[in-house]
Design a protein around this motif. Structure first.
Motif, PDB file in Angstrom:
ATOM      1  N   VAL A 165      14.070  -5.168   4.497  1.00  0.00           N
ATOM      2  CA  VAL A 165      15.169  -3.767   4.499  1.00  0.00           C
ATOM      3  C   VAL A 165      16.170  -4.227   3.486  1.00  0.00           C
ATOM      4  N   PRO A 166      16.175  -3.810   2.224  1.00  0.00           N
ATOM      5  CA  PRO A 166      17.335  -4.100   1.216  1.00  0.00           C
ATOM      6  C   PRO A 166      18.648  -3.177   1.555  1.00  0.00           C
ATOM      7  N   ALA A 167      19.890  -3.687   2.041  1.00  0.00           N
ATOM      8  CA  ALA A 167      20.976  -3.021   2.658  1.00  0.00           C
ATOM      9  C   ALA A 167      22.190  -3.234   1.831  1.00  0.00           C
ATOM     10  N   THR A 168      22.843  -2.122   1.340  1.00  0.00           N
ATOM     11  CA  THR A 168      24.196  -2.023   0.569  1.00  0.00           C
ATOM     12  C   THR A 168      24.679  -0.572   0.835  1.00  0.00           C
ATOM     13  N   GLU A 169      26.129  -0.806   0.338  1.00  0.00           N
ATOM     14  CA  GLU A 169      26.794   0.548   0.166  1.00  0.00           C
ATOM     15  C   GLU A 169      26.624   0.940  -1.295  1.00  0.00           C
ATOM     16  N   ASN A 170      26.684   2.201  -1.697  1.00  0.00           N
ATOM     17  CA  ASN A 170      26.715   2.765  -2.984  1.00  0.00           C
ATOM     18  C   ASN A 170      28.182   3.383  -3.439  1.00  0.00           C
ATOM     19  N   LEU A 171      29.148   2.605  -3.799  1.00  0.00           N
ATOM     20  CA  LEU A 171      30.637   3.218  -3.925  1.00  0.00           C
ATOM     21  C   LEU A 171      30.934   2.832  -5.351  1.00  0.00           C
TER      22      LEU A 171
ATOM     23  N   LYS B 265      20.676 -16.381  -6.245  1.00  0.00           N
ATOM     24  CA  LYS B 265      19.521 -17.516  -6.434  1.00  0.00           C
ATOM     25  C   LYS B 265      18.150 -16.978  -6.787  1.00  0.00           C
ATOM     26  N   LEU B 266      17.823 -16.002  -5.916  1.00  0.00           N
ATOM     27  CA  LEU B 266      16.307 -15.384  -6.188  1.00  0.00           C
ATOM     28  C   LEU B 266      16.383 -14.103  -7.053  1.00  0.00           C
ATOM     29  N   GLY B 267      17.246 -13.710  -7.636  1.00  0.00           N
ATOM     30  CA  GLY B 267      17.423 -12.778  -8.678  1.00  0.00           C
ATOM     31  C   GLY B 267      17.310 -11.486  -8.329  1.00  0.00           C
ATOM     32  N   PHE B 268      17.819 -10.951  -7.353  1.00  0.00           N
ATOM     33  CA  PHE B 268      17.947  -9.510  -6.634  1.00  0.00           C
ATOM     34  C   PHE B 268      18.808  -8.643  -7.588  1.00  0.00           C
ATOM     35  N   GLY B 269      18.323  -8.474  -8.721  1.00  0.00           N
ATOM     36  CA  GLY B 269      19.471  -7.971  -9.779  1.00  0.00           C
ATOM     37  C   GLY B 269      19.828  -6.538  -9.672  1.00  0.00           C
ATOM     38  N   ALA B 270      18.977  -5.839  -8.996  1.00  0.00           N
ATOM     39  CA  ALA B 270      18.909  -4.609  -8.662  1.00  0.00           C
ATOM     40  C   ALA B 270      19.962  -4.292  -7.443  1.00  0.00           C
TER      41      ALA B 270
ATOM     42  N   ARG C   9      15.875   3.901  -5.429  1.00  0.00           N
ATOM     43  CA  ARG C   9      14.735   3.494  -6.139  1.00  0.00           C
ATOM     44  C   ARG C   9      15.064   1.868  -6.658  1.00  0.00           C
ATOM     45  N   LEU C  10      16.384   1.638  -7.003  1.00  0.00           N
ATOM     46  CA  LEU C  10      16.687   0.313  -7.502  1.00  0.00           C
ATOM     47  C   LEU C  10      16.453  -0.719  -6.513  1.00  0.00           C
ATOM     48  N   ILE C  11      17.181  -0.464  -5.350  1.00  0.00           N
ATOM     49  CA  ILE C  11      16.989  -1.558  -4.187  1.00  0.00           C
ATOM     50  C   ILE C  11      15.560  -1.511  -3.814  1.00  0.00           C
TER      51      ILE C  11
END
Ligand code: BES
Ligand code: MN
Ligand code: ZN
Length: 512
Positions: A319-325, A228-233, A355-357
């Protein structure tokens, strides 16, 4: 482990091991060391004259007492040359001595307060450094070692001060040191955990739990809110993963919500595993990419310490948190993303994901009106190549802020080196098809990465710390003092020092 401060004489403490010290170049022991030497029939003096012990920094000799003292063993630790004495040397020497005693089986340790009598060092600082050295140096991450894991553990650490007038100051230093060192170890725990355990959801859960314990405001945005907020990266990097991304917001309101001063913004890269994505990394060293959330862990750890130290200022951590797989649904080289701020990014490699997140998080930080902004990220192998394993890179758009942070890093014992940010480097990030591209080429890779972040920061005062060099001690490295294998928890001590001194400055200016 309990740390207690008591008045008394180190020679009369009944415990497993006592820690005393010696400066390099001393002809004979003095103070507590002289008293111990005398009871040990001058064995320390004899070691000195025979050149068996020199007092070099972090040199440790363990001497069994065989009943000549109530303590079973004496650990004498070198403090190095007196003219080079500094706060971090107290931390290091304590860590080395405590670890040596622990490894020799000691469960109860007593120490003198190194430096409490030395010129220029206050009893409060000395107490803080000894507490930090003991807690940081005795850290273990043994939960997955079925047998040997928890066998060698120190239960009690006593600080013995003979001058009763100094006790309250030492005590308050110890309190502060305990809070800070435990926050560093909390950070290390988050980073050392395997990536299959420390998913973005688990990171958010640990943040929730500790926030409740120390009294921090917390909010976590999940996939629906991020869409909804547009965190596209952030969403693009998360596309290849089965684990949903999380955006963790921790807020500390020490100056009150009505304060006219904007909250300081801390931003930590939270890639819980970086395989490189479709631009997949080679196998060698990929296991250490579980630590690609060390920046996130550092800013969470900093908030945990700040919540307990209670300075009068406001701080918000993002803190933007995700895996990169890689997977059939992963984002791809050639893709173009639209970030939270509306700017577009051309993806050249999916391995330049940090740098994206950060771009999304910086956009959100600006929306919240946070200033200054400080980001901490395991961003580039190039920074590691440039600086080696002991120094973090600092990049920024505001010299005063950079100077203040470098100043804060010194008593923290964390090395920081400022890197160039000349405008020409920004041209290397230019894209023909989007507003910017996510890689500026091999040469100057740490700088073009920082320039990429600066594109989203704009004019807000900002510093970026690239902790790729410093966040992790590899298995091939020798352990020393509190520099142990695995996560270092780097930047927590520097950021805490910085925030405490800024709040002091701000309140001075307001005449409080
Ligand atoms: N997480 C890595 C950087 C890293 C490397 C951290 C080694 C700690 C130790 C980051 O996401 C990355 O992959 N960076 C690339 C950037 C490149 C593709 C422009 C790198 O450094 O190779
Ligand atoms: Mn990467
Ligand atoms: Zn990464």
């Amino acid at each position: 482990m309990q740390i207690k401060v008591t008045a008394g004489d180190i020679t009369s403490i009944k415990t497993d091991g006592i820690i005393i010290n010696l400066f390099e170049g001393s002809k004979k022991p003095d103070g507590a060391t002289a008293a111990v030497d005398k009871l040990l029939n001058t064995v320390i003096s004899q070691m000195l004259s025979a050149g068996e012990f020199k007092g070099k920094l972090n040199e440790v000799a363990v001497i069994p007492t065989f009943g000549k003292l109530p303590a079973k063993k004496v650990a004498i630790v070198g403090l190095g040359k007196p003219e080079q004495f500094a706060l971090d040397r107290i931390r290091q020497a304590t860590a080395e001595a405590a670890r040596t005693l622990r490894n020799s089986g000691a469960k109860r340790i007593a120490s003198i307060v190194h430096g409490a009598g030395a010129g220029g060092i206050s009893p409060e600082h000395a107490g803080q450094m000894v507490a930090e050295g003991a807690i940081l140096g005795l850290y273990t991450f043994a939960k997955y070692q079925t047998k040997s894991g928890n066998s060698k553990q120190v239960d009690e650490f006593l600080l013995i001060e003979s001058d009763t007038q100094k006790i309250p100051a030492v005590q308050s230093g110890v309190k502060k040191g305990e809070i800070i060192a435990n926050a560093v170890n909390f950070t290390r725990d988050l980073v050392n955990e395997p990536a299959s355990v420390m998913t973005p959801t688990e990171l958010a859960n640990r943040a929730r739990k500790i926030a409740r314990q120390v009294g921090l405001e917390i909010k976590v945005l999940g996939r629906p809110e991020l869409e909804k907020l547009g965190f596209g990266a952030l969403l693009a990097v998360a596309k290849g993963s089965q684990q949903p991304p999380q955006f963790i917001i921790l807020r500390y309101w020490g100056a009150g919500k009505k304060s006219k001063l904007a909250p300081v913004g801390l931003i930590g890269k939270g890639i819980t595993f970086d395989s490189g994505g479709i631009s997949i990394k080679p196998w060698s060293g990929m296991d250490e990419m579980k630590a690609d959330m060390a920046g996130a862990a550092a800013v969470i750890g900093t908030m945990v310490a700040i919540a307990q130290l209670k300075p009068k200022l406001n701080v918000t951590a993002l803190v933007p948190a995700t895996e990169n797989l890689p997977s059939g649904s992963a984002f791809k080289p050639g893709d173009i993303l639209r970030t939270f701020s509306g700017n577009t990014i051309e993806i050249v490699t999916t391995d330049a994901e940090g740098r994206l997140i950060l771009a999304d998080a910086i956009g959100y930080a600006k929306r919240l009106g946070l200033t200054p902004l400080i980001d901490v990220a395991t961003l580039t192998g190039a920074c590691d190549i440039a600086l080696g394993p002991f120094t973090s890179g600092a990049f920024g758009n505001n010299q005063q802020l950079i100077d203040e942070l470098i100043q804060a890093s010194k008593p923290a014992g964390e090395y920081i080196w400022q890197m160039p940010m000349f405008e020409e480097y920004a041209e290397l990030d230019k894209s023909n098809i989007a507003d910017i591209k996510n890689i500026g080429g091999r040469s100057g890779g740490a700088i073009t990465a920082a320039k990429f972040i600066e594109f989203f920061v704009g004019d807000t005062p900002w510093v970026h710390f690239d902790i790729a060099p410093t966040n992790f001690v590899g298995t091939s490295e020798k352990e020393k003092h509190y520099r142990l294998r695995g996560a270092t928890g780097v930047m927590v001590r520097t950021l805490v020092n910085y925030l405490l001194s800024t709040s002091l400055e701000m309140n001075k200016r307001r005449g409080k």
